[in-house]
Structures are given as C-alpha cells and as structure tokens.
Design a protein around this motif. Structure first.
Motif, mmCIF file in Angstrom:
data_model
loop_
_atom_site.group_PDB
_atom_site.id
_atom_site.type_symbol
_atom_site.label_atom_id
_atom_site.label_comp_id
_atom_site.label_asym_id
_atom_site.label_seq_id
_atom_site.Cartn_x
_atom_site.Cartn_y
_atom_site.Cartn_z
ATOM 1 N N PRO A 258 0.796 -1.256 -0.176
ATOM 2 C CA PRO A 258 -0.235 -0.554 0.688
ATOM 3 C C PRO A 258 1.348 1.327 -0.007
ATOM 4 C CG PRO A 258 -0.383 -1.297 1.944
ATOM 5 C CD PRO A 258 0.675 -1.811 0.638
ATOM 6 N N ILE A 260 1.450 5.995 0.287
ATOM 7 C CA ILE A 260 0.156 6.816 -0.152
ATOM 8 C C ILE A 260 1.143 7.678 -0.970
ATOM 9 C CG2 ILE A 260 1.135 6.753 2.775
ATOM 10 C CD1 ILE A 260 2.670 8.467 2.960
ATOM 11 N N VAL B 212 1.748 -8.967 2.449
ATOM 12 C CA VAL B 212 1.264 -8.129 1.911
ATOM 13 C C VAL B 212 0.715 -8.520 0.502
ATOM 14 C CG1 VAL B 212 3.347 -7.583 0.499
ATOM 15 C CG2 VAL B 212 2.199 -6.289 0.758
ATOM 16 N N THR B 213 0.757 -9.561 0.111
ATOM 17 C CA THR B 213 -0.130 -10.277 -0.916
ATOM 18 C C THR B 213 -1.865 -10.297 -1.017
ATOM 19 O OG1 THR B 213 0.521 -12.448 -0.963
ATOM 20 C CG2 THR B 213 1.968 -11.183 -2.715
ATOM 21 N N GLN B 215 -3.080 -9.138 1.865
ATOM 22 C CA GLN B 215 -3.791 -7.690 2.289
ATOM 23 C C GLN B 215 -4.408 -6.886 0.837
ATOM 24 O OE1 GLN B 215 -2.173 -4.709 5.596
ATOM 25 N NE2 GLN B 215 -1.298 -4.072 3.113
ATOM 26 N N ALA B 216 -3.469 -7.667 0.303
ATOM 27 C CA ALA B 216 -3.935 -6.412 -1.418
ATOM 28 C C ALA B 216 -5.489 -6.812 -1.359
ATOM 29 C CB ALA B 216 -2.856 -6.657 -2.041
ATOM 30 N N GLN B 217 -5.468 -8.685 -1.495
ATOM 31 C CA GLN B 217 -6.633 -9.118 -2.402
ATOM 32 C C GLN B 217 -7.926 -8.487 -1.416
ATOM 33 O OE1 GLN B 217 -6.020 -13.296 -0.989
ATOM 34 N NE2 GLN B 217 -4.367 -13.397 -3.047
ATOM 35 N N ASP B 220 -8.887 -4.811 -1.768
ATOM 36 C CA ASP B 220 -9.818 -5.201 -2.777
ATOM 37 C C ASP B 220 -10.852 -5.183 -2.566
ATOM 38 O OD1 ASP B 220 -9.725 -4.149 -5.867
ATOM 39 O OD2 ASP B 220 -10.159 -6.600 -5.758
ATOM 40 N N MET B 240 -0.243 4.047 7.452
ATOM 41 C CA MET B 240 -0.327 5.030 6.586
ATOM 42 C C MET B 240 -0.558 4.544 4.639
ATOM 43 S SD MET B 240 -0.855 7.897 8.159
ATOM 44 C CE MET B 240 -0.834 9.121 8.625
ATOM 45 N N GLY B 241 0.273 4.000 4.769
ATOM 46 C CA GLY B 241 -0.386 3.186 3.343
ATOM 47 C C GLY B 241 -1.963 3.038 3.368
ATOM 48 N N VAL B 242 -2.079 1.531 3.956
ATOM 49 C CA VAL B 242 -3.018 1.154 4.299
ATOM 50 C C VAL B 242 -4.111 2.274 3.474
ATOM 51 C CG1 VAL B 242 -5.313 -0.089 5.195
ATOM 52 C CG2 VAL B 242 -2.980 -0.885 5.019
ATOM 53 N N ALA B 244 -4.434 5.129 2.644
ATOM 54 C CA ALA B 244 -3.890 6.051 1.405
ATOM 55 C C ALA B 244 -4.952 4.987 0.426
ATOM 56 C CB ALA B 244 -2.806 6.142 0.343
ATOM 57 N N GLU B 245 -5.428 3.377 0.434
ATOM 58 C CA GLU B 245 -5.736 2.793 -0.459
ATOM 59 C C GLU B 245 -7.579 2.850 -0.168
ATOM 60 O OE1 GLU B 245 -4.316 0.537 -2.479
ATOM 61 O OE2 GLU B 245 -2.308 1.459 -2.028
ATOM 62 N N ARG B 265 -5.921 12.984 0.449
ATOM 63 C CA ARG B 265 -5.719 13.442 -0.066
ATOM 64 C C ARG B 265 -5.117 14.578 0.460
ATOM 65 N NH1 ARG B 265 -2.623 9.768 -1.795
ATOM 66 N NH2 ARG B 265 -1.407 11.471 -1.544
ATOM 67 N N PHE B 268 -2.341 13.797 3.152
ATOM 68 C CA PHE B 268 -0.999 13.719 2.497
ATOM 69 C C PHE B 268 -0.255 14.381 2.285
ATOM 70 C CE2 PHE B 268 -3.147 9.174 3.013
ATOM 71 C CZ PHE B 268 -2.449 8.802 3.662
#
Lengths: 322, 352
Positions: A258, A260, B212-213, B215-217, B220, B240-242, B244-245, B265, B268
């Motif tokens: 993920p 940012i 992580v692969t 998590q992406a599933q 989604d 924070m990455g999650v 943003a997703e 948005r 960030f």
C-alpha cells in the motif's frame, strides 16, 4: 574490520533445510545460493512460509541445514564442531523480532548485555565489563544510567536497542537482524533503522536484515534477496530490484505494497490464491501456481537464475519475454 | 411481529438528535477511561468524528493511541473497568431513526451488534470457533438475527462465501477454520460480518496479520463490497499506506486524542499537526530523496516515546516530543479548522 581476507564475508551455497513432520517432509529451504559482501547491508525479503527466518538461523547453525554449505570468511561453518562454532559465534550475532520475549525479565540490563562478555571472556573484571556495557548503551542511544534497570522499564524501541547492544557486546563482524523492526510503531521503527545504518557506517558491520516489508528493505539495504517458498526468486541491488523487478513474484509483491503516494502507485496486480503448502511445493517453478505468466514449461524444471545485469538475477524461465 | 421489529421497539430513550440526514455515525466529545483502584487511564479524551453514509473513515494511530478502544466504545464492548465517561455516540438505525448508543440498554446493543453494526478483527483465527464449521458459524449468525430457518440460513451462508470470493464455496462451507489460510479466514470473518446487511462495518486492523499480497486481496474485496452494498466503514489501522488505499477521510489519533482530521488526499498533501508530519516523515516509502552524494536521506524519526496514559501532559499530548513546542503548548488545545474540511489540534500550525 578484518583486513586479512578478501571476497564475500558470507557465501551461502546450495543451502537446503528439510523439517521432518508427521505429515511428511517440509521443504523450508531449497538450493539457496547468494553472497553477502563485507560491509554491506543486505535485505532478505519474503512472506510467511518463505523460509527467511529458517535461513537466518541456518547461517548461525541455530538450525542445522540439511544440504549445502555456509562459508563465513573462508571457513565452512556447516562443518565446524561445537568448539569451533562457539568461537565463530563471537563473530556473528542475531537480533530478534520481539523485544519483549527476547530479554530475560528477571535480569538487569547490566547482566543482559554483560552476559555475552562473560561467556566470551571479554573484560577482566566487573568494573571493566561495566565500562564496556556503559559504552554500548550509549552507542545505541541509551544511557549508562539504564544499567541497573529491568527490561519492563523500557518501551519497545528501547528494548530493541538493548537487544542491539547485547549483540554488539562481543564485537561481531556480522549481524542478522530478524524482523527487528516489525513489532515497532513506525515512528520508533525509523529510529532503529537509522541506528542500524549508523552502526554499519561506524563499525563497518555487515548486516543481514530479514523482513517481510519490502519498502523498509528498499530504504535500508544496498542489496536484496527475495525468497518465495524456500527458494530465491530474485537478487540484486535494492534500487534495481525495486525499479526493474525481473521476477513476476517480486513485481506482484511490489505492487501489493500500500502506498501513500498516488503517483507512485503502480497498476495494481493482485495475486490470486495463497502460498502453497511447503509440504507439497509445486513442481518446477514454485511460484507458477499463482503466476499470471506461467506456461506448461514452468512445471517441468526449477528455473535457474538468469542475469538481468551483472549483479541482478531472477529465477524465471520467461525472463525477458514478460 | 418479526424479531427485527422487536429490536427497534425496545427503544431507546436516549436522544439521537444532531445526526445529519446523510450521516450514519457521529462520535461527539467521547471520553473513555479505565478506572483502577488508585489510578485512572484516560484512554480516550474528547474524541469527535462523523461518518457519512457509504464512506470510509480511517482512524490511524500507533500503539496506545486509543484507536481500538474507540471502536470498542462504539460497539459497547468495553471490558471492565473501561467506561465511557463523557460524550455521545450517535448512530442511525436502518429504520432511519437516530439513537445515542451511550444511553442504549444492553438488550438494544445486542440487537444492534451484528445486525446494524458489525465488526471484523485483526486475528481471524481467534475470532472463529475452532470446533464449528465456518458454514455453521455464518448460518448461526443469520438465524440468530433474522427471521429465517436453518436451511435458508445455510443457503445464504453459501451465497456469502461466494460474495467474499471463496472458491468452491459450496464445498468450503463445511470446512473448519484450521483448514483455511489466514486470508481465507479473514474472508469468512467478512462474510459473517456481512450476514445481516449491516449499515456500518467496523474493521479493526483487519489486514495487519496478513502477508502483503493477501492484504491487497482483502483491501480490494472490501472496496468492492462497500460499493456494492453501500456500507459505511470505520477502518482502524496503524498503516498510513493502508489508509491511502482505503479511506475517504482520516482521523489521526495520538495518546487518546484526535490530533488531526481531513479528507485523505488533503491529509497526505498538507498535513498540519506536527505528529502527522512526523509520522509521515518516518515512513521509509515516502523517503525516496537522495542527497548530493546519491546517499539516501535519513528517516526523520520522532524522538522519544508516547506519554503514559496515567500521567499525561496537561496541554498538548505531543508536546513532549514536538520540535515546535513552546510554553503555550502546556495549555489545553482543541481540535479546530485549519482548512476546508480539515481540523487540527495544534494552535501553532493552524496559524502558520
């Protein structure tokens, strides 16, 4: 640093590890080969079941490998007896993931860090050892006043610093950091990543940084090795692997992180399914059951590493086609 | 009278006024304390946020920030000696009526949990019963909450497993949890959470234990389901990455207070509070810059550690670690606007 030798500090040659279980043999590592250069910070990345922790332990012979060799500074450590191994372990140390369970709660910091000094006969008396411990604590960003305290008096990040001080006590040349920042909050994780970088620069340490988080490895490490189901999928300089991943698994791993940064976001490629059981890994390429590019030939033969550049290799049959 | 009607007749003397028509949830000045014999942990203090229908609000924070206790307070699942000591939790029932969950009876809360608001947790293995097939567990959820018989409940369970994209759903329904991988178990948890068409899903670190692969599933899947089912999601995470997703809006928590809130948005692009800035600067991913020698720029770590919840600074909770601190930061500070839809709890940065 050790000036007498040349070549890589650690050579891992065809390393394999099979764990017998009641359900059959678990093939944790197969034919793992790569070098760790002196003074490098190398990342070992993989998801659960990739074998990254087993590999780290095989290097120290905390787990006995069942195939292949580990050559440390010219010595085959897989052939050493217990005495030879003890001498060698002074030169290689490990820092664990969990700073809570890896420190004895009944021991004071003086003892935790000083234990290794006693074991390896460093320092003539307690005062000398205390001085060394004080110096180590300061080097990792703690204070000499902390010596008389117990682990529970420290935060997670501070405990990880204690673990690092303990590893440094015997002045090793090589440190394995096994998921050493995974249990920490991100703001504290950054403190520890900076510390590892400083130690490498100041002491000329060689560090194998084992992690599941590719973005941390890309940030911290010069080189990286990507493992999947006990096999090496890709090796190379971190920048190259990150910018131009060759193996379809590395690509999927990168695109799954993920991010940012909306501009840095790649077209999301979501892998279907789960990692297969290491009890019955797929024939041929172990990644083929989840690979969007798999063809029949992938089932027939374990792919050899192919060069992308002189230092960048990926074990994919279809490298260059895809 | 069906069981679902009963749920809304045992109402709810509490006053739900103040919820806008398009809002599903509004937490207002919520404080939750854990009161022990000789000391009190002020785990949440004066937390407010609002969640619109069909949107995802992420609560992001590190350990001890109070993000999970916020969700447990909403669900009425605080364990002793945790107690909501102040504030309101306004929720819109599927009937359209607004209620204050802090005043709701245990009986009402039981009806709301699972049927109106459901929850998924970090570790699917410990939330599933290891002695029951996943199908039985989902079906139980359905016939407990909805007026239906067991055969129909099982049929719906298969449909739910298909909805969460479990291959061979009609076979896997008779599997036990230990037959499944972590990702599959989290899909089962999501299927259970969706069983009664909740209007609010609280997801507490649902992907943290996953690779992580995988998590992406799951992310989604959650995005797709939210669109299809028009659910609101309260997503709790440290990543924070999650955020943003998945998020539309974000609340950043630190030491029990919300220090900043903004659309994702904006947060960030223009983080305001020093803690948010520090958190973003400490993420390796965001640090691609090189210096003149081509060396990577060092991460800006936040010095020090989170203050103890038993012994909080009187003013700004971040004051002890903040590079911009001044004398005035020792005074209490409130969450106030610093831009469009953007709130910050730092008087200094708001002026800057």
């Amino acid at each position: 640093m050790n000036a007498r030798s040349e070549g890589p500090l650690v050579s891992i040659e065809g390393l394999g590890k099979t764990f017998p279980t009641s359900a059959g043999d678990v093939q944790a590592l197969s034919d793992v080969t790569f070098n760790i250069e002196r003074g490098s910070l190398i990342g070992l990345v993989g998801e659960s079941g990739s074998g990254k922790t087993t590999l780290g332990r095989c290097l120290l012979r905390l787990v006995e490998p069942t195939a292949g060799r580990v050559v440390f500074d010219g010595t085959d450590i897989t052939a050493l007896d217990q005495r030879g191994l003890k001498a060698m372990r002074k030169r290689m140390q490990i820092i664990f993931q969990d700073p809570f369970s890896s420190l004895n709660p009944r021991m004071r910091i003086r003892q935790i860090v000083g234990e290794a000094l006693v074991a390896h006969g460093i320092g003539r008396n307690r005062r000398e050892r205390d001085d060394i411990v004080a110096g180590l604590l300061e080097e990792v960003g703690l204070s000499a006043d902390h010596m008389g305290r117990f682990p529970h008096e420290f935060s997670g990040g501070q405990r990880q610093r204690i673990g690092i001080a303990r590893a440094l006590a015997v002045e090793p040349e090589f440190i394995i950091a096994d998921e050493s920042v995974s249990a920490l909050d991100v703001s504290v994780q950054a403190q520890i990543l900076n510390l590892l970088q400083d130690l490498r620069d100041r002491r000329g340490l060689t560090i194998l940084f084992i992690a599941h988080d590719l973005s941390v490895v890309e940030y911290l490490c010069d080189e990286m090795v990507v493992l999947y189901l006990g096999r090496v999928a890709e090796t190379g300089p971190s920048d190259d692997v990150y910018r131009l991943p060759g193996h379809p698994y590395t690509r999927a791993l990168l695109s799954a992180i993920p991010t940012i940064d909306p501009e840095g976001r790649q077209a999301r490629q979501i892998l279907a399914g789960d990692i297969p059981s290491p009890l019955s890994p797929p024939s041929g390429c172990v990644f083929r059951t989840r690979c969007p590019h798999a063809i029949d030939a992938c089932a027939e033969k374990v792919p050899e590493p192919h060069s992308i550049s002189s230092r960048h290799h990926a074990a994919c049959l279809r490298l260059g086609e895809i | 009278m069906s069981r679902s009607d009963e749920a809304t007749t045992d109402r709810i003397s509490a006053n739900g006024q103040g919820l806008a028509p398009d809002e599903v949830l509004a937490v207002e000045r919520l404080s939750t304390h854990f009161v022990y014999k000789n000391r009190t942990a002020k785990v949440i203090r004066d937390v407010s946020f609002r969640l619109k229908k069909g949107r995802t609000l992420a609560i992001v924070g590190e350990s001890g920030s109070g993000k999970s206790v916020t969700s447990l307070s909403i669900m009425g699942l605080l364990s002793e000696p945790g107690r909501v000591v102040d504030g309101r939790i306004l929720y819109r029932l599927s009937s359209g009526e607004a209620v204050d969950l802090t005043g709701a009876s245990k009986r009402t809360m039981r009806r709301i949990r699972g049927r109106e608001i459901s929850m998924i947790f970090q570790e699917p293995m410990s939330s599933l019963n290891p002695l029951q097939t996943v199908g039985d567990q989902i079906a139980e959820m359905i016939w407990l909450h909805m007026a239906t018989n067991r055969a129909n409940a099982r049929k719906r369970a298969v449909d739910l497993l298909r909805l969460v994209e479990i291959p061979g759903a009609e076979r896997r329904i008779d599997d036990y949890p230990h037959h499944m991988s972590g990702g599959m178990r989290q899909r089962v948890m999501i299927a259970m959470a969706l069983a009664c068409d909740p209007s609010l899903l609280i997801a507490d670190e649902p992907t943290t234990a996953l690779d992580v692969t995988i998590q992406a599933q799951i992310l989604d899947l959650m995005r797709r389901l939210q669109g299809e089912l028009d659910m609101s999601i309260l997503f709790i995470t440290h990543d924070m990455g999650v955020v943003a997703e998945i998020a539309d809006d974000v609340a950043v928590m630190y030491a029990g207070v919300a220090v900043e809130q903004a659309p994702v948005r904006r947060l960030f692009d223009a983080p305001n509070h020093p803690y948010t800035r520090g958190l973003l600067a400490s993420i390796p991913e965001a640090n691609r810059e090189r210096d003149d020698k081509g060396q990577r720029v060092r991460l800006t770590a936040i010095p020090g550690t989170v203050p103890s919840l038993y012994d909080l600074p009187p003013g700004c909770p971040f004051e002890t670690r903040c590079a911009w601190r001044e004398e005035a930061c020792l005074e209490p500070v409130s969450l106030e606007p610093c831009g469009p839809d953007h709130l910050s709890r730092c008087w200094k940065m708001r002026q800057a």
